[in-house]
Design an enzyme around this catalytic site. Structure first.
Site, PDB file in Angstrom:
ATOM      1  N   HIS A 100       0.831  -4.056   4.086  1.00  0.00           N
ATOM      2  CA  HIS A 100       0.981  -2.991   3.090  1.00  0.00           C
ATOM      3  C   HIS A 100       2.071  -2.022   3.567  1.00  0.00           C
ATOM      4  O   HIS A 100       2.206  -1.774   4.755  1.00  0.00           O
ATOM      5  CB  HIS A 100      -0.338  -2.226   2.930  1.00  0.00           C
ATOM      6  CG  HIS A 100      -0.409  -1.443   1.663  1.00  0.00           C
ATOM      7  ND1 HIS A 100       0.153  -0.197   1.526  1.00  0.00           N
ATOM      8  CD2 HIS A 100      -0.940  -1.750   0.455  1.00  0.00           C
ATOM      9  CE1 HIS A 100      -0.049   0.244   0.304  1.00  0.00           C
ATOM     10  NE2 HIS A 100      -0.708  -0.672  -0.376  1.00  0.00           N
ATOM     11  N   ASP A 154      -5.921  -6.855  -2.371  1.00  0.00           N
ATOM     12  CA  ASP A 154      -5.794  -8.134  -3.076  1.00  0.00           C
ATOM     13  C   ASP A 154      -6.450  -9.292  -2.360  1.00  0.00           C
ATOM     14  O   ASP A 154      -6.544 -10.387  -2.911  1.00  0.00           O
ATOM     15  CB  ASP A 154      -4.301  -8.428  -3.288  1.00  0.00           C
ATOM     16  CG  ASP A 154      -3.686  -7.404  -4.215  1.00  0.00           C
ATOM     17  OD1 ASP A 154      -2.744  -6.716  -3.811  1.00  0.00           O
ATOM     18  OD2 ASP A 154      -4.215  -7.255  -5.336  1.00  0.00           O
TER      19      ASP A 154
HETATM   20  C1  SDX Z   1      -0.284  -3.944  -3.547  1.00  0.00           C
HETATM   21  O1  SDX Z   1       2.350   0.104  -2.667  1.00  0.00           O
HETATM   22  C2  SDX Z   1       1.142   0.013  -3.034  1.00  0.00           C
HETATM   23  O2  SDX Z   1       0.349   0.978  -2.933  1.00  0.00           O
HETATM   24  C3  SDX Z   1       0.735  -1.328  -3.600  1.00  0.00           C
HETATM   25  C4  SDX Z   1      -0.755  -1.530  -3.910  1.00  0.00           C
HETATM   26  C5  SDX Z   1      -1.214  -0.634  -5.020  1.00  0.00           C
HETATM   27  O3  SDX Z   1      -2.420  -0.389  -5.094  1.00  0.00           O
HETATM   28  O4  SDX Z   1      -0.366  -0.275  -5.869  1.00  0.00           O
HETATM   29  O5  SDX Z   1      -1.524  -1.255  -2.757  1.00  0.00           O
HETATM   30  C6  SDX Z   1      -1.032  -2.961  -4.363  1.00  0.00           C
HETATM   31  O6  SDX Z   1       0.796  -4.302  -3.933  1.00  0.00           O
HETATM   32  C7  SDX Z   1      -0.858  -4.411  -2.228  1.00  0.00           C
HETATM   33  C8  SDX Z   1       0.101  -5.387  -1.451  1.00  0.00           C
HETATM   34  C9  SDX Z   1      -0.066  -6.780  -2.056  1.00  0.00           C
HETATM   35  N1  SDX Z   1       0.979  -7.692  -1.551  1.00  0.00           N
HETATM   36  C10 SDX Z   1       0.649  -8.709  -0.711  1.00  0.00           C
HETATM   37  O7  SDX Z   1      -0.457  -8.894  -0.221  1.00  0.00           O
HETATM   38  C11 SDX Z   1       1.816  -9.667  -0.444  1.00  0.00           C
HETATM   39  C12 SDX Z   1       1.911  -9.940   1.063  1.00  0.00           C
HETATM   40  N2  SDX Z   1       2.336  -8.695   1.721  1.00  0.00           N
HETATM   41  C13 SDX Z   1       3.737  -8.528   2.017  1.00  0.00           C
HETATM   42  O8  SDX Z   1       4.588  -9.070   1.031  1.00  0.00           O
HETATM   43  C14 SDX Z   1       4.075  -7.117   2.507  1.00  0.00           C
HETATM   44  O9  SDX Z   1       3.146  -6.795   3.444  1.00  0.00           O
HETATM   45  C15 SDX Z   1       4.175  -5.980   1.504  1.00  0.00           C
HETATM   46  C16 SDX Z   1       5.112  -6.281   0.386  1.00  0.00           C
HETATM   47  C17 SDX Z   1       2.842  -5.650   0.946  1.00  0.00           C
HETATM   48  C18 SDX Z   1       4.703  -4.782   2.286  1.00  0.00           C
HETATM   49  O10 SDX Z   1       6.006  -5.056   2.586  1.00  0.00           O
HETATM   50  P1  SDX Z   1       6.888  -4.017   3.450  1.00  0.00           P
HETATM   51  O11 SDX Z   1       6.254  -2.700   3.595  1.00  0.00           O
HETATM   52  O12 SDX Z   1       8.264  -4.050   2.910  1.00  0.00           O
HETATM   53  O13 SDX Z   1       6.775  -4.604   4.854  1.00  0.00           O
HETATM   54  P2  SDX Z   1       7.751  -5.680   5.374  1.00  0.00           P
HETATM   55  O14 SDX Z   1       7.893  -6.745   4.334  1.00  0.00           O
HETATM   56  O15 SDX Z   1       8.967  -4.996   5.872  1.00  0.00           O
HETATM   57  O16 SDX Z   1       6.911  -6.291   6.571  1.00  0.00           O
HETATM   58  C19 SDX Z   1       6.985  -5.707   7.855  1.00  0.00           C
HETATM   59  C20 SDX Z   1       6.926  -6.897   8.807  1.00  0.00           C
HETATM   60  C21 SDX Z   1       7.970  -7.968   8.491  1.00  0.00           C
HETATM   61  O17 SDX Z   1       8.265  -8.644   9.712  1.00  0.00           O
HETATM   62  P3  SDX Z   1       9.656  -8.159  10.477  1.00  0.00           P
HETATM   63  O18 SDX Z   1      10.782  -8.354   9.480  1.00  0.00           O
HETATM   64  O19 SDX Z   1       9.426  -6.710  10.855  1.00  0.00           O
HETATM   65  O20 SDX Z   1       9.727  -9.099  11.659  1.00  0.00           O
HETATM   66  O21 SDX Z   1       5.646  -7.556   8.654  1.00  0.00           O
HETATM   67  C22 SDX Z   1       5.835  -8.876   8.174  1.00  0.00           C
HETATM   68  C23 SDX Z   1       7.250  -8.964   7.626  1.00  0.00           C
HETATM   69  O22 SDX Z   1       7.766 -10.285   7.758  1.00  0.00           O
HETATM   70  N3  SDX Z   1       4.866  -9.087   7.127  1.00  0.00           N
HETATM   71  C24 SDX Z   1       4.139 -10.189   6.970  1.00  0.00           C
HETATM   72  C25 SDX Z   1       3.303  -9.920   5.872  1.00  0.00           C
HETATM   73  N4  SDX Z   1       3.556  -8.706   5.397  1.00  0.00           N
HETATM   74  C26 SDX Z   1       4.526  -8.186   6.169  1.00  0.00           C
HETATM   75  N5  SDX Z   1       4.130 -11.360   7.640  1.00  0.00           N
HETATM   76  C27 SDX Z   1       3.241 -12.280   7.195  1.00  0.00           C
HETATM   77  N6  SDX Z   1       2.389 -12.117   6.168  1.00  0.00           N
HETATM   78  C28 SDX Z   1       2.393 -10.934   5.478  1.00  0.00           C
HETATM   79  N7  SDX Z   1       1.568 -10.759   4.453  1.00  0.00           N
END
Ligand code: SDX
Length: 438
Positions: A315, A373
């Site tokens: 998140h 989720d």
């Molecule tokens: C919702 O914003 C909100 O409040 C949203 C929400 C709401 O109520 O409105 O809470 C609802 O959207 C919840 C999130 C649902 N999405 C998912 O579950 C999809 C999987 N999650 C990721 O796509 C990600 O964690 C996000 C999109 C939720 C957050 O992305 P960020 O903040 O841009 O974080 P990032 O992508 O920069 O990740 C940081 C690091 C990265 O690695 P590095 O580049 O630093 O090496 O963490 C890794 C990412 O690769 N990472 C994951 C991961 N999520 C982040 N690696 C594996 N699996 C994951 N799920």
């Protein structure tokens, strides 16, 4: 809604910025709780420089009273009330009133509000013909975007955003009709006749009846299931300035009508990185299938060269357990128990995946925890919804938060049309060359 005194946020402190020997003092503001902010709104005029923040990881877009998230503590407050308390003790309509008006309603206020919502649940009959324009296999979210956007064609008398009464009417229409439209999208996609709303049923009960009743027989909503549905709506109602809420605010900042703004929010929520994650998380659990295949998928999620991510994990704000995931997990167990679903293999996979991920150094180091989720898909599947309806349910509940945020934005004297700038890295000015010479 009161327009608040913004002078209360002044701290008298400034952030000092030095550029090319020139120093700039940028005011620092404080909120009721949470990080302070540096006001950079005059920076370009003073320094000729923009700030640069793709994804807005360090940017506060507004001064809001509605929802507060402490990502480190895993805390979520709606108008100061913890999500756990609201989910345990309140109802969705009570929470809707709170988000819209800033205070929990008295009994009299609640009766007036819930009666108004109940008596506006029907949609214009022409919308039946609108939905029939879609293919039967259209994704219900596509129908939601279309139908909600079309509402501005049916409800002209509540599109003047500068008229407080019309804003109130449009807000209540949106909250009242979104379950009816969501149920219409579902019934259309499964080829069953639309079931009209009933004024003798509560908000969640009415929605379940519109989704699962058929003309051929009596349908009685299970009160335990209705309560779980209502709790799920509370958990999804609002969440500060997430991508879809920011979309609604940006659309609203141009003066677009509220129905068009909510349709824009629905479109943004659909993405798998946002509200589409519940559908993606369930599909992921089904693809993993059994506990012994979990390590293979955890390895994929950790592989920088593999775009796969564990859906339902991570998140932007929560660097601790999403408090909604905890409540959702409880609701999941309540629903499975009520429905007599003992050994759901997907729940086994989910719980084992959670355990492995929470102990894996990659997830620990990056503070990736289950979010709302992760468990919602299992719960909604148990309730009888296909995975294509999961984000529809998220949009149904979040419509209330979007409406509350939209109202706050429209009434905020500080808000102007949102118009970010950019760092331009394209071609320098050059002259046109005729086709014959290229
Ligand atoms: C919702 O914003 C909100 O409040 C949203 C929400 C709401 O109520 O409105 O809470 C609802 O959207 C919840 C999130 C649902 N999405 C998912 O579950 C999809 C999987 N999650 C990721 O796509 C990600 O964690 C996000 C999109 C939720 C957050 O992305 P960020 O903040 O841009 O974080 P990032 O992508 O920069 O990740 C940081 C690091 C990265 O690695 P590095 O580049 O630093 O090496 O963490 C890794 C990412 O690769 N990472 C994951 C991961 N999520 C982040 N690696 C594996 N699996 C994951 N799920």
């Amino acid at each position: 809604m009161m327009t608040k005194d913004k002078s209360a946020r002044a701290t008298g402190d400034t952030a000092k910025l030095e550029i090319d020997g020139q120093s700039y003092d940028l005011p620092i503001y404080k909120g009721a709780v949470g990080p302070r902010v540096i006001d950079v709104s005059k920076l370009y005029a003073q320094s000729g420089h923009f700030t640069f923040d793709p994804g807005f990881t360090s940017t506060a877009s507004c001064d809001s009273d509605i929802t507060y998230i402490d990502g480190d503590k895993g805390e979520l407050l709606y108008r100061g009330y913890g999500i756990e308390q609201l989910a345990a003790n309140g109802s969705f309509l009570e929470t809707a009133y709170l988000l819209l008006n800033g205070e929990l309603p008295s009994s009299k206020e609640f009766d007036e509000f819930s009666n108004a919502i109940t008596n506006h649940t029907m949609v214009h009959e022409q919308m039946q013909y609108f939905v029939r324009g879609f293919r039967r296999d259209a994704h219900p979210m596509a129908i939601m975007v279309g139908m909600v956007g079309a509402m501005s064609a049916f409800y002209h008398d509540s599109t003047d955003i500068n008229d407080a009464h019309q804003r109130m009417v449009a807000s209540r229409r949106m909250i009242a009709k979104i379950p009816t439209i969501a149920a219409m999208a579902y019934k259309y996609s499964i080829g069953q006749p639309v079931v009209y709303p009933r004024n003798d049923l509560g908000y969640a009960e009415n929605f379940l009846n519109m989704c699962f009743a058929v003309p051929a027989e009596e349908y009685h909503v299970n009160p335990v299931i209705a309560r779980a549905m209502d709790k799920i709506f509370i958990l999804h109602a609002d969440h500060e300035q997430n991508a879809s809420t920011s979309t609604v605010r940006l659309a609203g900042s141009s003066g677009a009508n509220p129905f068009a703004c909510i349709a824009a929010g629905i479109a943004c929520l659909w993405g798998p990185a946002h509200g589409g994650a519940n559908e993606a998380a369930l599909n992921m659990l089904q693809e993993i299938g059994t506990v012994d295949r979990i390590p293979e998928y955890v390895a994929k999620a950790k592989d920088k060269n593999d775009p796969f991510r564990l859906m339902g994990f991570g998140h932007r704000v929560y660097k601790n357990y999403d408090p909604r995931a905890t409540v959702m997990q409880q609701a999941c167990h309540e629903v499975l128990q009520e429905l007599g679903i003992k050994d759901d293999p997907m729940l086994d996979v989910a719980m084992e995946l959670e355990k492995i991920a929470l102990n894996d150094e990659y997830f620990v180091e990056k503070k990736l925890y289950p979010n709302i989720d992760f468990y919602s898909g299992i719960t909604l599947k148990a309730l009888g919804f296909p995975s294509t309806m999961f984000t529809v349910l998220f949009a149904l509940a979040r419509t209330t938060g979007w409406v509350a945020q939209w109202n706050e934005m429209v009434q905020d004297p500080e808000q102007r049309i949102g118009r970010p700038r950019q760092l331009y890295s394209g071609a320098a000015p050059r002259d046109y060359v005729n086709l014959a010479k290229r």
